[in-house]
Design an enzyme around this catalytic site. Structure first.
Site, mmCIF file in Angstrom:
data_model
loop_
_atom_site.group_PDB
_atom_site.id
_atom_site.type_symbol
_atom_site.label_atom_id
_atom_site.label_comp_id
_atom_site.label_asym_id
_atom_site.label_seq_id
_atom_site.Cartn_x
_atom_site.Cartn_y
_atom_site.Cartn_z
ATOM 1 N N CYS A 133 0.795 -0.984 0.223
ATOM 2 C CA CYS A 133 -0.247 0.472 -0.125
ATOM 3 C C CYS A 133 1.129 1.415 -0.055
ATOM 4 O O CYS A 133 0.776 2.445 -0.608
ATOM 5 C CB CYS A 133 -0.595 0.165 1.166
HETATM 6 C C1 BEZ Z 1 0.760 -4.939 1.648
HETATM 7 O O1 BEZ Z 1 -0.172 -3.359 1.663
HETATM 8 O O2 BEZ Z 1 1.983 -4.671 1.623
HETATM 9 C C2 BEZ Z 1 -0.112 -5.860 2.399
HETATM 10 C C3 BEZ Z 1 -1.298 -5.856 3.042
HETATM 11 C C4 BEZ Z 1 -2.286 -6.662 3.131
HETATM 12 C C5 BEZ Z 1 -1.742 -7.851 3.178
HETATM 13 C C6 BEZ Z 1 -0.386 -8.460 2.566
HETATM 14 C C7 BEZ Z 1 0.095 -6.907 2.234
#
Ligand code: BEZ
Length: 217
Positions: free
Chosen positions: A45
């Site tokens: 994200c």
């Molecule tokens: C991320 O944004 O890195 C992420 C969020 C939830 C699960 C896996 C990755």
């Protein structure tokens, strides 16, 4: 509720990092991209929000407003924004919604319980100035979005809203486009003064009409 293309995007009021908004008022006469994130302070994200912020001039040029969402708090969003600016070299320049009670996530079907029971997956909704849903894409948690592809689809959406054309596979702005099947050959000759190239009776290519306008200017 299952949302489908052409449905009116559900309106909502929300707290965001830039203050309270009403979604339809926020869109106003622009296009909008509403996109959800599983969680603040997560790696994928962080890269997505930073990249979207870097690409904002491209969205502005197309009259598209960005707005992100996660179920975390405004305080978390604001703390995370500092990390995003540091790591991605670009400060956030669009609001992030705090959907702590998940009411928006539920309206938009952003929680896919078999993927994760409480967090939103990576959805993208493109909404037109008429407030209708024009595009929905859902990415899994572990896959960051391709914002070049989202821009490419917006170029196609805006072109095909204005002209009686469709865009072929992998099309990019400026490349030849397809005359839609409901237009007869005679109508196509009137509409596209440079004529069309028929590879099959149902597969007729013309120059991108906006390209032609730019050349004439
Ligand atoms: C991320 O944004 O890195 C992420 C969020 C939830 C699960 C896996 C990755």
């Amino acid at each position: 509720m299952t949302l489908r293309l052409g449905d009116t995007a559900p309106d909502f009021k929300a707290e965001t990092t830039e203050g309270p908004i009403s979604f339809h008022d926020y869109i106003s006469d622009s296009w909008a991209i509403l996109f959800s994130h599983p969680k603040d302070f997560t790696p994928v994200c962080t890269t997505e929000l930073g990249l979207a912020a870097q690409m904002k001039p491209e969205f502005d040029a197309r009259n598209v407003k960005l707005i992100a969402l996660s179920v975390d708090s405004i305080e978390d969003h604001k703390g995370w924004a500092l990390d995003i600016a540091e790591v991605q070299g670009c400060a956030l320049n669009f609001p992030i919604i705090s959907d702590a009670d998940k009411s928006i996530s539920e309206k938009y079907g952003m929680i896919h319980p078999n993927e994760n029971e409480t967090l939103t997956v990576r959805t993208v909704f493109v909404v037109g100035p008429d407030k209708q849903i024009k595009l929905m894409i859902t990415y899994p948690m572990a896959t960051g979005r391709n914002f070049d592809e989202i821009l490419r689809v917006i170029d196609s959406l805006q072109l095909t809203a204005e002209h009686k054309v469709a865009t072929p596979a992998g099309w990019k702005e400026g490349e030849d486009v397809i005359v839609i099947p409901s237009i007869s050959d005679d109508e196509a000759k009137q509409m596209f003064s440079e004529g069309f190239r028929a590879e099959k009776p149902y597969l007729r290519f013309v120059q991108d009409p906006r390209n032609k306008k730019a050349q004439a200017a």
